[in-house]
Design a protein around this motif. Sequence first.
Motif, PDB file in Angstrom:
ATOM      1  N   TRP A 103       0.872  -1.186   0.000  1.00 27.50           N
ATOM      2  CA  TRP A 103       0.000   0.000   0.000  1.00 27.50           C
ATOM      3  C   TRP A 103       0.904   1.229   0.000  1.00 27.50           C
ATOM      4  O   TRP A 103       1.662   1.444   0.947  1.00 27.50           O
ATOM      5  CB  TRP A 103      -0.944  -0.037   1.202  1.00 27.50           C
ATOM      6  CG  TRP A 103      -1.942  -1.160   1.042  1.00 27.50           C
ATOM      7  CD1 TRP A 103      -1.876  -2.391   1.614  1.00 27.50           C
ATOM      8  CD2 TRP A 103      -3.103  -1.153   0.214  1.00 27.50           C
ATOM      9  NE1 TRP A 103      -2.936  -3.168   1.201  1.00 27.50           N
ATOM     10  CE2 TRP A 103      -3.713  -2.433   0.342  1.00 27.50           C
ATOM     11  CE3 TRP A 103      -3.709  -0.219  -0.624  1.00 27.50           C
ATOM     12  CZ2 TRP A 103      -4.886  -2.780  -0.345  1.00 27.50           C
ATOM     13  CZ3 TRP A 103      -4.877  -0.564  -1.301  1.00 27.50           C
ATOM     14  CH2 TRP A 103      -5.448  -1.829  -1.158  1.00 27.50           C
TER      15      TRP A 103
ATOM     16  N   ALA B  74     -13.127 -13.402  -3.813  1.00 31.85           N
ATOM     17  CA  ALA B  74     -13.452 -11.973  -3.966  1.00 31.85           C
ATOM     18  C   ALA B  74     -14.955 -11.812  -4.232  1.00 31.85           C
ATOM     19  O   ALA B  74     -15.615 -10.947  -3.641  1.00 31.85           O
ATOM     20  CB  ALA B  74     -12.638 -11.369  -5.106  1.00 31.85           C
TER      21      ALA B  74
ATOM     22  N   ARG C  96     -17.000 -12.387  -1.063  1.00 32.13           N
ATOM     23  CA  ARG C  96     -16.876 -11.260  -0.118  1.00 32.13           C
ATOM     24  C   ARG C  96     -17.679 -10.042  -0.615  1.00 32.13           C
ATOM     25  O   ARG C  96     -18.355  -9.374   0.174  1.00 32.13           O
ATOM     26  CB  ARG C  96     -15.382 -10.948   0.035  1.00 32.13           C
ATOM     27  CG  ARG C  96     -15.082  -9.683   0.738  1.00 32.13           C
ATOM     28  CD  ARG C  96     -14.446  -9.894   2.113  1.00 32.13           C
ATOM     29  NE  ARG C  96     -14.102  -8.596   2.652  1.00 32.13           N
ATOM     30  CZ  ARG C  96     -12.866  -8.102   2.693  1.00 32.13           C
ATOM     31  NH1 ARG C  96     -11.846  -8.825   2.268  1.00 32.13           N
ATOM     32  NH2 ARG C  96     -12.641  -6.901   3.185  1.00 32.13           N
TER      33      ARG C  96
ATOM     34  N   GLU D  80     -20.769  -8.296   1.335  1.00 30.27           N
ATOM     35  CA  GLU D  80     -20.653  -6.895   1.787  1.00 30.27           C
ATOM     36  C   GLU D  80     -21.356  -5.939   0.833  1.00 30.27           C
ATOM     37  O   GLU D  80     -20.972  -4.770   0.729  1.00 30.27           O
ATOM     38  CB  GLU D  80     -19.170  -6.527   1.904  1.00 30.27           C
ATOM     39  CG  GLU D  80     -18.474  -7.337   2.966  1.00 30.27           C
ATOM     40  CD  GLU D  80     -17.047  -6.850   3.238  1.00 30.27           C
ATOM     41  OE1 GLU D  80     -16.672  -5.755   2.798  1.00 30.27           O
ATOM     42  OE2 GLU D  80     -16.332  -7.603   3.900  1.00 30.27           O
TER      43      GLU D  80
ATOM     44  N   GLU E 271      -8.654  -3.835  -1.911  1.00 32.92           N
ATOM     45  CA  GLU E 271      -8.508  -4.423  -0.559  1.00 32.92           C
ATOM     46  C   GLU E 271      -9.018  -5.866  -0.559  1.00 32.92           C
ATOM     47  O   GLU E 271      -8.404  -6.758   0.031  1.00 32.92           O
ATOM     48  CB  GLU E 271      -9.349  -3.626   0.438  1.00 32.92           C
ATOM     49  CG  GLU E 271      -8.619  -2.461   1.031  1.00 32.92           C
ATOM     50  CD  GLU E 271      -9.492  -1.720   2.056  1.00 32.92           C
ATOM     51  OE1 GLU E 271      -8.920  -1.077   2.923  1.00 32.92           O
ATOM     52  OE2 GLU E 271     -10.734  -1.772   1.970  1.00 32.92           O
ATOM     53  N   ILE E 272     -10.151  -6.066  -1.221  1.00 33.00           N
ATOM     54  CA  ILE E 272     -10.755  -7.404  -1.234  1.00 33.00           C
ATOM     55  C   ILE E 272      -9.855  -8.396  -1.984  1.00 33.00           C
ATOM     56  O   ILE E 272      -9.642  -9.528  -1.531  1.00 33.00           O
ATOM     57  CB  ILE E 272     -12.181  -7.329  -1.832  1.00 33.00           C
ATOM     58  CG1 ILE E 272     -13.111  -6.651  -0.800  1.00 33.00           C
ATOM     59  CG2 ILE E 272     -12.710  -8.701  -2.258  1.00 33.00           C
ATOM     60  CD1 ILE E 272     -14.488  -6.286  -1.319  1.00 33.00           C
TER      61      ILE E 272
ATOM     62  N   ASP F   1      -6.614  -8.109  -2.408  1.00 34.19           N
ATOM     63  CA  ASP F   1      -5.408  -8.279  -1.582  1.00 34.19           C
ATOM     64  C   ASP F   1      -5.695  -9.298  -0.470  1.00 34.19           C
ATOM     65  O   ASP F   1      -4.931 -10.244  -0.248  1.00 34.19           O
ATOM     66  CB  ASP F   1      -5.034  -6.903  -1.002  1.00 34.19           C
ATOM     67  CG  ASP F   1      -3.659  -6.887  -0.378  1.00 34.19           C
ATOM     68  OD1 ASP F   1      -2.761  -7.567  -0.907  1.00 34.19           O
ATOM     69  OD2 ASP F   1      -3.472  -6.193   0.651  1.00 34.19           O
ATOM     70  N   ASP F   2      -6.835  -9.130   0.196  1.00 36.84           N
ATOM     71  CA  ASP F   2      -7.214 -10.071   1.269  1.00 36.84           C
ATOM     72  C   ASP F   2      -7.447 -11.483   0.720  1.00 36.84           C
ATOM     73  O   ASP F   2      -7.237 -12.468   1.418  1.00 36.84           O
ATOM     74  CB  ASP F   2      -8.507  -9.612   1.971  1.00 36.84           C
ATOM     75  CG  ASP F   2      -8.281  -8.351   2.806  1.00 36.84           C
ATOM     76  OD1 ASP F   2      -7.115  -7.972   3.000  1.00 36.84           O
ATOM     77  OD2 ASP F   2      -9.282  -7.741   3.232  1.00 36.84           O
ATOM     78  N   ALA F   3      -7.916 -11.552  -0.520  1.00 36.23           N
ATOM     79  CA  ALA F   3      -8.192 -12.875  -1.115  1.00 36.23           C
ATOM     80  C   ALA F   3      -6.910 -13.600  -1.505  1.00 36.23           C
ATOM     81  O   ALA F   3      -6.954 -14.753  -1.934  1.00 36.23           O
ATOM     82  CB  ALA F   3      -9.102 -12.726  -2.340  1.00 36.23           C
ATOM     83  N   GLY F   4      -5.781 -12.883  -1.417  1.00 37.66           N
ATOM     84  CA  GLY F   4      -4.496 -13.559  -1.654  1.00 37.66           C
ATOM     85  C   GLY F   4      -3.917 -13.368  -3.036  1.00 37.66           C
ATOM     86  O   GLY F   4      -3.079 -14.162  -3.465  1.00 37.66           O
TER      87      GLY F   4
END
Length: 478
Positions: free
Chosen positions: A13, A72, A75, A79, A187-188, A190-193
Motif C-alpha cells: 500500500w 473476492a 466477499r 458486503e 482491498e478485497i 489483496d485479502d483474497a491472496g
Amino acid sequence: MVERHDNLIGGEWVKGSEYAPNVNPSDLSDVAGEYARASAADAATAIAAAKEAFHGWSRATPQVRFEILDAAGTRILAEKERLGTLLSREEGKTLPEGIGEAARAGQIFKFFAGEALRLGGETIPSVRPGVGVEITREGVGVVGLITPWNFPIAIPAWKIAPALACGNTVVFKPADLVPGCAHAIAEILDDAGVPAGVFNLVMGRGSVVGEAMVGSPDVNAISFTGSVPTGRRIALACAESGKKLQMEMGGKNPMVVLDDADLDTAVASAVNGAFFSTGQRCTASSRLIVTEKIHDRFVDAVTNKVKALKVDDALKPGTEIGPVVDQSQLDQDLRYIALAKEEGCEVIGGERLNRETEGYYLSPALLVGADNSMRTSREEIFGPVASVIKVADYDEALSVANDTEFGLSAGICTTSLKAATDFKRNAEAGMVMVNLPTAGVDYHVPFGGRKGSSQGPREQGAYAREFYTTVKTAYTQA
Ligand code: NAD
C-alpha cells in the motif's frame, strides 16, 4: 479526521504525494475519505511490478485463479450493503441501485472464477500426415484497465475479473470521481491472496496515470470505457505503440415506441431507461422515437410519471433519482437543456433543485417536439435528459433510430412480432431490447456496441476471452 486510502503497487500500500477528497454529490459537506493520487512514476512502478508478476500468474493453475476470484466474489456479495452505500455516497445513484451494482460485481467475479476453469483449447487434425495441431489461449501480458465514473464497481469488476481469470496481470486506473469502490475492490483482492504485482491499483488523473499506462511499452493491452474524445486519444496512442485495444464509449440510444405498443410497458421502459441512475448510463434511452397515433398519450403518461419521481439524496429511503455526479456534468446538462429550448423543443422539467443538503440536484427533462437533426438529439448529454421525436411509422422510426454515429443499445416497444423481429435484425446496435429499457443487461452474455460506440472485442460473458487472451497454434510431428 478524514480517512486516507493508498494505492496498491507491487503488493504494497503506497502513499501518494497528493490526496484528493471523495465528495458526496448528494451532500457537498460530506467527504467519503481522501484517496492517494498516483504520479507517473507510481504508474511506472506498478507496470514494472505487473510485468514481473506475469510469468508466475500466467502459469498458475486455473484452480489458484478460481479460488482468488471466487473468494473476492463471495466477499463482495456478503458486503454488498457496505459497498453499495459507499457507491451511492461517491457517485450519487440511489441506494438500491448502488447495492444492486455491488451485487452485480460479486456475480461477475464468481462467473469469471468459473471461466478460469473453462479456458480450453482445440485440437485439429493437420493437413500433413503425422502432424498434430493444438490451438491454445494464453494471457496477453500486462493489461491496463481505465474506467469511467458512472458504474464505479461493476465496470471495474467486468474488466479485472476476466483479465485475471485469463492469466494477465493488471494495472487498474479508476475514474478520479469514484476512487472508493476501486480501493475497496483492491482491498478485497489483496485479502483474497492475489500475489504481489498481479493486481495493482493506481488512482489518479487520466492525464497523468492514464497517459503513463497508454504510453508504456510494457503495457500489452488497454481496456478502456469512457467518453469518445478520451477514447480517440487513447486509440491513437495504442496504434502508435501497437497495443491491443478494447474501447466502450458513448451512446445516443434510441427507444422506438410504435402505435401498437402496450402503453404501460412503453412508459415504464422509457422512464427507467432515460432517467434511472440519473440518466448517467451509456445505455440510457436518450432518444424516444414515437409514432404519431400513440405520441400524445405516451408524452402525457411519461410526463405524469416523471413529475412524480422523487429526486433527492441518494442515500435517503424512497429517493428514485439521485443527484448529478458533479458540477461540470450538471453544467453540461443545463447547457443542453437551454440549447433544447433554443432548438425549439418544449422542455418539461430540467430544473435545478434545492434539497436539505447542498448537492447537484436536477429534475429529469423531457425534450418534446425534438427532431433527429438537433444537437440535443445527436450528442451524448449523459444526464437525466431525453428527447421525444415524433415519426410517421415503423420504417421512419427505424431509419431515425439508426441515424446516429453511435450504436450501443437500441430498443423497441411493440406488440407486433413482425416489427420486433425486423428491428432485432436491422437496428445498428450491439444490443437490442424488445419491450425493455435500452439499459439493464445480464452479466454472463456479451456487452458492447458498434459504430462510434465501441472498438475491439466484446466485454463480459465467455466472449471476454477474445480480448484477454491471445491464441497460439502449435504443430507437433509425432
Ligand atoms: P472520460 O473519458 O472522461 O474518462 C474515462 C477514464 O479515462 C477515466 O478514468 C479518466 O481518468 C481516464 N482518462 C482521461 N483522460 C485520459 C487520457 N488522456 N489517457 C488515459 N486515460 C484518460 O469518461 P467519464 O466522464 O469518466 O465517463 C463517462 C463516459 O463514459 C460517457 O461518454 C459514457 O457513455 C461512457 N461510458 C460508456 C460505457 C460503455 O460500455 N459503452 C459504459 C459506461 C460509460
